[in-house]
Design a protein around this motif. Structure first.
Motif, PDB file in Angstrom:
ATOM      1  N   GLY A   1       0.813  -1.203   0.000  1.00  0.00           N
ATOM      2  CA  GLY A   1       0.000   0.000   0.000  1.00  0.00           C
ATOM      3  C   GLY A   1       0.845   1.251   0.000  1.00  0.00           C
TER       4      GLY A   1
ATOM      5  N   LYS B   1      -3.251   4.360   2.046  1.00  0.00           N
ATOM      6  CA  LYS B   1      -4.284   3.674   1.267  1.00  0.00           C
ATOM      7  C   LYS B   1      -3.761   2.310   0.826  1.00  0.00           C
ATOM      8  CE  LYS B   1      -6.825   7.720   0.030  1.00  0.00           C
ATOM      9  NZ  LYS B   1      -7.382   8.545  -1.013  1.00  0.00           N
ATOM     10  N   ALA B   2      -4.666   1.376   0.706  1.00  0.00           N
ATOM     11  CA  ALA B   2      -4.302  -0.013   0.429  1.00  0.00           C
ATOM     12  C   ALA B   2      -3.865  -0.223  -1.020  1.00  0.00           C
ATOM     13  CB  ALA B   2      -5.488  -0.925   0.747  1.00  0.00           C
TER      14      ALA B   2
ATOM     15  N   ASP C   1      -3.978  -2.043  -4.601  1.00  0.00           N
ATOM     16  CA  ASP C   1      -5.124  -2.467  -5.409  1.00  0.00           C
ATOM     17  C   ASP C   1      -4.846  -3.804  -6.106  1.00  0.00           C
ATOM     18  OD1 ASP C   1      -7.442  -2.668  -6.842  1.00  0.00           O
ATOM     19  OD2 ASP C   1      -7.231  -0.759  -7.878  1.00  0.00           O
TER      20      ASP C   1
ATOM     21  N   ARG D   1      -8.139   2.327  -3.468  1.00  0.00           N
ATOM     22  CA  ARG D   1      -6.895   1.556  -3.487  1.00  0.00           C
ATOM     23  C   ARG D   1      -6.074   1.958  -4.706  1.00  0.00           C
ATOM     24  NH1 ARG D   1      -7.215  -3.394  -0.535  1.00  0.00           N
ATOM     25  NH2 ARG D   1      -9.141  -3.489   0.633  1.00  0.00           N
TER      26      ARG D   1
END
Length: 120
Positions: free
Chosen positions: A4, A43-44, A46, A64
């Protein structure tokens, strides 16, 4: 270190291919680009977008990022990249490389393959 959006230390990973590209911009554009990227920290990753590349379908996890999509978003936010007809999540690394060099006049500062520096 988890996947992330993070600020990672230099050389945290050996890349099979990596390029550092300098894109001409104003100080204001640079600040907007950097601020936008800082806003994506935490943020994660994707994984859904990567699966979409493999399967040849449009797939994206909301909120993401993959690295190339995040950088595309930052370039758009800074007003440097216009008229790209596909979503950021569908921009793979090779397409971003092409956009950064051909469309934006970016200069490859360093490039490496297989963990070894290549002449530029």
């Amino acid at each position: 270190m988890p996947g992330g959006g993070h600020i990672r230390p230099d050389h945290y990973e050996r890349w099979t291919r990596r390029a550092l590209i300098e894109i001409p911009c104003s100080t204001g554009e640079y600040i907007i680009w950097l601020d936008w990227l800082y806003g994506q920290l935490g943020k994660a990753y994707d994984q859904q977008a990567i699966l979409g590349f493999i399967l040849g379908i449009s797939s994206h996890g909301e909120g993401r990022w993959i690295c190339s999509a995040c950088q595309t978003g930052a370039l758009k936010a800074a007003g440097l990249l216009h008229g790209v007809p596909i979503p950021n999540s569908q921009i793979p690394p090779d397409a971003l490389y092409l956009l950064a060099t051909a469309a934006l006049g970016g200069k490859v500062m360093r490039e490496s393959r297989g963990g070894k520096a290549c002449p530029t």
